[in-house]
Design an enzyme around this catalytic site. Sequence first.
Site, PDB file in Angstrom:
ATOM      1  N   GLY A 216      45.431  46.534  33.772  1.00 30.74           N
ATOM      2  CA  GLY A 216      44.446  45.459  33.610  1.00 30.74           C
ATOM      3  C   GLY A 216      44.293  44.563  34.808  1.00 30.74           C
TER       4      GLY A 216
ATOM      5  N   CYS B  71      46.516  45.529  48.520  1.00 33.42           N
ATOM      6  CA  CYS B  71      45.598  46.585  48.074  1.00 33.42           C
ATOM      7  C   CYS B  71      45.343  47.622  49.157  1.00 33.42           C
ATOM      8  CB  CYS B  71      44.277  45.984  47.601  1.00 33.42           C
ATOM      9  SG  CYS B  71      44.490  44.752  46.313  1.00 33.42           S
TER      10      CYS B  71
END
Length: 231
Positions: free
Chosen positions: A162, A180
């Site tokens: 999530g 990321c």
Amino acid sequence: MKYNKSKKWLCVDLETMDYTKAWDFQTSLVDARKKRTIDRDVILLLEHPPVFTLGRRGGLDDLTVPRDVLEKSGITVVQVERGGVITFHGPGQLIMYPIIDLNAARMRVVDYVEKLEEVMIRTVEELGIIAERNSLNRGIWVGNKKLGSIGIAIRRGICFHGMSLNVNISMKHFGWMNPCGLKEIGTTSMKQELSQKVSMSKVCGAVKNHVETVFGVNLIKTSLPELLKKL
């Protein structure tokens, strides 16, 4: 979106939970949701002790500190099936794990991800921060600094993992990685943007309100023991 009173999701507020324990719990909920032993979608709200997680495209080369520094810190690295590369979780970061039957909800993956972003954008705006989407990476951003992340996985039509929203989390360990997998970007927190500590309970309440509005559902508060009875 208008509320659909017949569309109810279960909502569970958890204590700080070890990442792998929460991961196992999610997979149990995915199986129960698929078998219909749990007949409603579920969201879990919690925090994690310090941990780096690697998504499907992640690798240890996105860590910027030597392995021995990581070992001395006692912070584990966990490879999981969610999308994305590398991220860090720790105290002061609000985690929301929705276990959603996307097929039953007739929701496309891209729409689902955009709704998660919208929940975070509205939450931080309510508390005085203007954030936006960024075409380089899913999540929410303040300039070139990432404030909230999204990483999901889908198993037999059921979505899990999530979003994570940096509330009061220390920025120290974000400097140990390329966030990321992207270089020359930064990370931030609500505390950093507002120059003061933020009430986690207030942020959690705002997230719940905006989940209801953005997804058009009613959240039904339930406890961990009540949910475990359904597994």
